[in-house]
Structures are given as structure tokens and as C-alpha cells.
Design an enzyme around this catalytic site. Structure first.
Site, PDB file in Angstrom:
ATOM      1  N   TYR A 315      -5.652  -3.102   7.362  1.00  0.00           N
ATOM      2  CA  TYR A 315      -6.060  -3.226   6.094  1.00  0.00           C
ATOM      3  C   TYR A 315      -5.227  -4.087   5.324  1.00  0.00           C
ATOM      4  O   TYR A 315      -4.036  -3.981   5.122  1.00  0.00           O
ATOM      5  CB  TYR A 315      -5.819  -1.686   5.599  1.00  0.00           C
ATOM      6  CG  TYR A 315      -6.353  -1.044   4.211  1.00  0.00           C
ATOM      7  CD1 TYR A 315      -7.425  -0.390   4.312  1.00  0.00           C
ATOM      8  CD2 TYR A 315      -5.665  -1.518   2.975  1.00  0.00           C
ATOM      9  CE1 TYR A 315      -8.035  -0.076   2.922  1.00  0.00           C
ATOM     10  CE2 TYR A 315      -6.423  -1.179   1.987  1.00  0.00           C
ATOM     11  CZ  TYR A 315      -7.733  -0.351   1.849  1.00  0.00           C
ATOM     12  OH  TYR A 315      -8.036   0.022   0.699  1.00  0.00           O
ATOM     13  N   TYR A 366     -14.186  -5.602   0.210  1.00  0.00           N
ATOM     14  CA  TYR A 366     -13.446  -4.578   0.033  1.00  0.00           C
ATOM     15  C   TYR A 366     -14.092  -3.310  -0.111  1.00  0.00           C
ATOM     16  O   TYR A 366     -14.708  -2.695  -1.090  1.00  0.00           O
ATOM     17  CB  TYR A 366     -12.617  -4.480  -1.360  1.00  0.00           C
ATOM     18  CG  TYR A 366     -11.838  -3.595  -1.423  1.00  0.00           C
ATOM     19  CD1 TYR A 366     -10.335  -3.537  -0.840  1.00  0.00           C
ATOM     20  CD2 TYR A 366     -11.881  -2.529  -2.282  1.00  0.00           C
ATOM     21  CE1 TYR A 366      -9.503  -2.501  -1.316  1.00  0.00           C
ATOM     22  CE2 TYR A 366     -11.070  -1.420  -2.684  1.00  0.00           C
ATOM     23  CZ  TYR A 366      -9.801  -1.357  -1.966  1.00  0.00           C
ATOM     24  OH  TYR A 366      -8.799  -0.447  -2.212  1.00  0.00           O
TER      25      TYR A 366
END
Lengths: 411, 143
Positions: A315, A366
Site C-alpha cells: 500500500y 487510489y
């Protein structure tokens, strides 16, 4: 606290943290469907609309019908109303729903909770989804929206930050990154390769926001300093879009259209004194202990180690957030991640550790980390745009610097 | 350039609940206090109802602090998109390690961004960004 002493010495204490008695998730659950919308800067559709499309595509991909779906799993901060979604999808056989906290830190926990549900017989096919208009709607990453709807900090710990104009994730991350660079003597001129390699990956991924927009190392260093030491191209890309994943049992997965992607390990972690990206009262600020704990648990559950991982999807709310995870997960030593990424070869598709091969949150999209799960599935199916040869194992992590989660997936 | 506010845009208030009300009440009086567990002799920040070390709920007390510390890290707000619109850029948020060991954030109100460094000695001061709001802040001090 023993817990942090354990982290300081990087020696996981099995006596303090015995394995769970019966792991019903490991190798007994699998991801069997993935779906996504177009990723864009302005979808001109609402998030319900995006969620419906991504879920329908995931159901189709799994060779199922909506009548098979009996579970839904979302983040608490997803703005889609779950009852409205259920009505739109025509799901009539729902018997399990659950929501996970901690924003991006919950991205892998979504899959873990879905797997726990199917493993324990709460449901047969659970849909995990995330839909957000982060680019055209409310921009969580900006500081200028809060004045319109808040008069006070929303939680006790934010009360020590918001009155001081300290209220965006990037600035919170800049605080620990600056300390980390100070402690390890990191030079700004050595940075940037992470962003450059992710942008290279995006050039082969037509779904990526930055497809057709390459970035050179010079271009990186010329990009504006947003919150020193973080430049514009250290940051993830605000996106409108949705992604969905379908989880079922390994038994059911055997007879489905795609080869199953098994869950070899799944875990959450929240070491002591963990706040939501502002964990400044831990003895060690220059690191991401939650990621280290998740990694230790994932390796123990799976029986694998860093050397066994073929591809990583870490991430990346910003570049250092992913790079420091390389250290916490054992791919390099403390303070070595900038060197590990220098020149980029180690993290390219034929390198030691191909990393965020779709372009990640910096260059693909995202979607709060759910798009890292879908990319790991594509890698293990052999259908990625930047395919790692013979990829059999993938590690996926969720947001760093807050209560987080992780997965190891395998063929 | 000292810290400056933009007129007409309210500053976001602290979140006050029973666990930290004594802290913010003291700030209103220009006094600085920190929460400590008297069993463990450990300071706690942010404040909480239970000591995480001994799990006592009645050993927590508020003790006066000299408000001295050193900058542990800091962030300079230079870009509009990161900043709160009620504050003029550039402004600096410092993370300060207090002599008691806990760390607190606030603005540094009397220093240029390029004067601030990790290890810089600072001490607590107070300001009032708007009517009815008093904040603790940091200013430089001689080491």
C-alpha cells in the site's frame, strides 16, 4: 512495553503471541472473481453506480449470478449505502454483512473478514468492494475542505493536530518520514526511483490514471515540494472508481472459471500507541511497526519468508509509506529501502522483488488498496499487464501508519 | 515571520471530553499540565481513562509541567493544498519531545521555517487564534 521492545529488536515473541488454535482461512479460502470500473479523475457518476458496475463484473468474472452472492464486506467509511446497493444489485439471499474500520488500513482486512465468513459457514460467496469519488468528490487528502463542515477536531487525538493546521494524511506522514530520514541519514537526491518505476508499470497498464504519462527521475526531482520531504510525485493519485473481489471456500473455488487464488495467510495488527497515521508517542517514530507485526504473522501462518515472495503489492499512500514497508517485511534492512530502490532494477518486473506492478496507488489508481488485491490476483492468474514470470506467491499490504492488515496469496 | 491567521476562517477547536478536559482547561488559564500514572510514574499522551501499563483507572493524575522540550520532527506547510485555509503559509508544525518523555504537536509561533531543526530547544507558550479559543504553542528557548 514488551510489544515495542520486540519490534525494536526485530524478534517476534511466539510466547507472547501464540499462533491461533485453528486457522480455517489458510489454504481453505480463495479469491475467485475480480472486477473494476474505469479509473478516472472525474467519473461523472456516483459511487453507488461505480460499486454496482465493479461488483457485477466481479460476479461475471467468477462465473456466478447475483443469486449466488450471500455476503457483502465494505469499509466503514465507504459512502455507498449498503441497503441501497443490495437493492440495486437485486441480492435476495443475503445472510452476512460486515464493515471494517481504519480506512486504507482495512484494505486487506476486507478480504480477511470475507474469508473468515466463508470459512466459518456464515456465507458462501462474499463480495468485497470499495467505491470512491476521491478525485471529483470529497478529497480526503486536502486540508481546505474541513473549514466548510467542521468546527472542532472529530476525535480526542486529532484535537492535538487540527487546531494547528495539521490535518492531512500527507503532512502526518511527512512528520514520521522526516524523522526516519534524520535517523538513517537518507539523502533526498537518492530518492525518486520508486515513483519512476511505478510510472513505468503504468505505461503498460491502459487502466492506469498515468497511462501515457511517463516520468523521468529528473521530472520527479523537478516536481513541486508539497510537504518536505515529500514531492508531488511521492503522492498517490486521487481517483474516481471502484473495485470488487469475490471470496469463497477452497472447495467451491475448484470448479470455477479461473484457477483459484488461495489465501495463504491473513492478519490485522495494531501495536500499542497506534493512532490513525499520527502515532507519534511510540518510542520509535521512524518506522512502521504495524506492518512489521502483520508481516511476522503472515510469514508464520503461511510458513513462507521474504525470499519466497514472488511479487509484492504494498500500500503506497506515498512513496516512503511503501518503501519503509520493504524494511518492515524483511526485503531489506532498516534504513536501506531507498538504496534498495536506487536505479529501480530490484523492483522492476524482472527484479528481485517486482513491486506494485500495476502502477500502485501512485500511478494506477487510489481505490484505497483494493486495487492492489486485484493486481495480486491477476499476477497469480498470469493475466497481469506487467506479468511476473511464474509468479506463485504474492504479499499484499494495507495502509501503513495506522491499524493495518495484510495477505499472502498463492496459486 | 510569526504565525499568522486568516481573518474570517474559524480555527478548528480541540476535541474536549472528560479524559482531556483538565488539559484544555489548564491551557485556558495559561497553565501546562500532563497526565501521569502515579503507580507506574509514566506520562501518557494523549490522555486516557486507564493506564495501559498497570490497567489502573484511579492512578491517573494531572501534574504541572515546565513545558520544555526539543523538536523531534517538524513539517513546513508551503502548499495551499496541504494547508488549513485559516492559517497563512508558510507555517510550521513541530513534534516536540517534552522533558517528561511524551511528545506533543503545535505550531512554532516565533521562528522562520528555515530556523527550525530537529533537536531545537523549545518551550510552551500560548496564543488565542480567535475569540474564546486558547491554544498551547511552542516558541524557541535558549538551551
Amino acid at each position: 512495553m514488551q510489544m515495542l521492545e520486540e519490534y525494536r529488536t526485530k524478534s517476534y515473541r511466539n510466547d507472547l503471541r501464540p499462533p491461533v488454535d485453528a486457522n480455517l482461512v489458510k489454504d481453505k479460502t480463495a479469491i475467485v472473481g475480480i472486477g473494476q470500473t474505469a479509473y478516472s479523475r472525474n467519473a461523472e457518476r456516483d459511487e453507488l453506480d461505480l460499486a454496482c458496475e465493479a461488483i457485477k463484473k466481479a460476479v461475471d468474472d467468477a462465473g456466478l449470478t447475483m443469486a449466488d452472492i450471500d455476503g457483502l464486506e465494505a469499509l466503514t467509511l465507504d459512502r455507498v449505502s449498503m441497503p441501497t446497493l443490495i437493492g440495486s444489485l437485486g441480492i435476495e439471499n443475503l445472510r452476512f454483512t460486515s464493515e471494517v474500520s481504519f480506512g486504507g488500513g482495512g484494505a486487506c482486512a476486507l478480504v480477511m473478514h470475507a474469508a473468515a465468513a466463508v470459512a466459518t459457514g456464515a456465507a458462501n460467496y462474499v463480495v468485497v468492494y470499495r467505491a470512491l469519488n476521491e478525485a471529483s468528490g470529497h478529497r480526503y487528502g486536502r486540508g481546505d475542505g474541513y473549514a466548510e463542515y467542521l468546527t472542532a477536531a472529530p476525535t480526542l487525538h486529532y484535537g492535538y493536530y487540527f487546531p494547528y493546521g495539521f490535518l492531512t494524511p500527507l503532512s502526518w506522514a511527512a512528520m514520521y518520514t522526516k524523522r526516519w530520514m534524520h535517523e538513517y541519514g537518507i539523502k533526498l537526491e537518492d530518492t525518486g526511483w520508486y515513483s519512476v518505476v511505478l510510472r513505468e508499470y503504468a505505461q503498460n497498464n491502459p487502466d492506469a490514471i498515468f497511462y501515457g504519462k511517463p516520468l523521468t527521475i529528473e521530472g520527479f526531482h523537478e516536481s513541486p515540494m508539497i510537504s518536505a520531504p515529500l514531492r508531488l510525485y511521492d503522492c498517490c493519485v486521487d481517483t474516481d472508481g471502484a473495485a470488487a473481489v469475490i471470496v469463497t471456500t477452497a472447495d467451491r473455488a475448484k470448479d470455477m472459471p479461473h484457477a483459484p487464488v488461495y489465501i495463504a495467510a491473513a492478519a490485522q495488527s495494531s501495536p500499542i500507541e497506534t493512532e490513525i497515521q499520527t502515532s507519534y508517542n511510540r518510542p520509535i517514530v521512524a518506522g512502521l511497526p504495524e506492518t512489521w507485526y502483520v508481516g511476522q504473522e503472515l510469514y508464520r501462518q503461511s510458513g513462507l519468508g521474504p525470499a519466497d515472495i514472488d511479487v509484492a503489492q504494498l500500500y503506497d499512500p506515498f512513496s516512503y509509506g511503501a518503501m519503509i514497508q520493504l524494511e518492515e517485511l524483511g526485503f531489506c534492512g532498516p534504513g536501506e529501502c531507498v538504496d534498495f530502490c536506487l536505479g529501480g532494477d530490484r523492483i522492476r518486473v524482472d527484479g528481485d522483488l517486482p513491486l506494485n506492478t500495476s502502477g500502485g496507488l501512485l500511478s494506477e489508481a487510489y481505490i484505497h488498496g483494493v486495487n492492489l488485491v486485484t493486481e495480486a490476483v491477476r499476477q497469480l492468474r498470469g493475466t497481469a499487464y506487467n506479468q511476473v514470470a511464474d509468479a506463485e506467491t504474492a504479499i499484499v499490504t494495507a495502509g501503513p501508519g495506522l491499524p493495518t492488515s495484510g495477505l499472502i496469496l498463492r496459486k | 515571520m510569526p504565525l499568522e491567521y486568516v481573518p474570517g476562517i474559524p480555527i478548528l477547536r480541540p476535541y474536549v471530553d472528560p479524559d482531556n478536559k483538565p488539559f484544555w482547561d489548564a491551557v485556558d488559564r495559561h497553565e501546562f499540565v500532563l497526565q501521569r500514572c502515579s503507580n507506574c510514574d509514566v506520562f501518557l499522551q494523549p490522555p486516557r481513562p486507564m493506564c495501559p501499563h498497570c490497567l489502573s483507572m484511579d492512578s491517573l493524575e494531572w501534574v504541572p509541567s515546565a513545558g520544555r522540550g526539543e523538536v523531534y520532527s517538524f513539517v513546513v506547510f508551503e502548499a495551499d493544498r496541504m494547508a488549513y485555509p485559516g492559517m497563512k503559509i508558510p507555517y510550521v508544525v513541530v513534534l516536540v519531545e517534552m522533558e517528561e518523555g511524551v511528545r506533543l504537536t503545535a505550531n512554532i509561533i516565533d521562528s522562520e521555517p528555515d530556523e527550525v531543526y530537529i533537536g531545537m530547544p523549545v518551550e510552551v507558550t500560548y496564543n488565542s487564534p480567535m475569540e474564546g479559543l486558547t491554544l498551547y504553542q511552542f516558541k524557541k528557548r535558549a538551551s
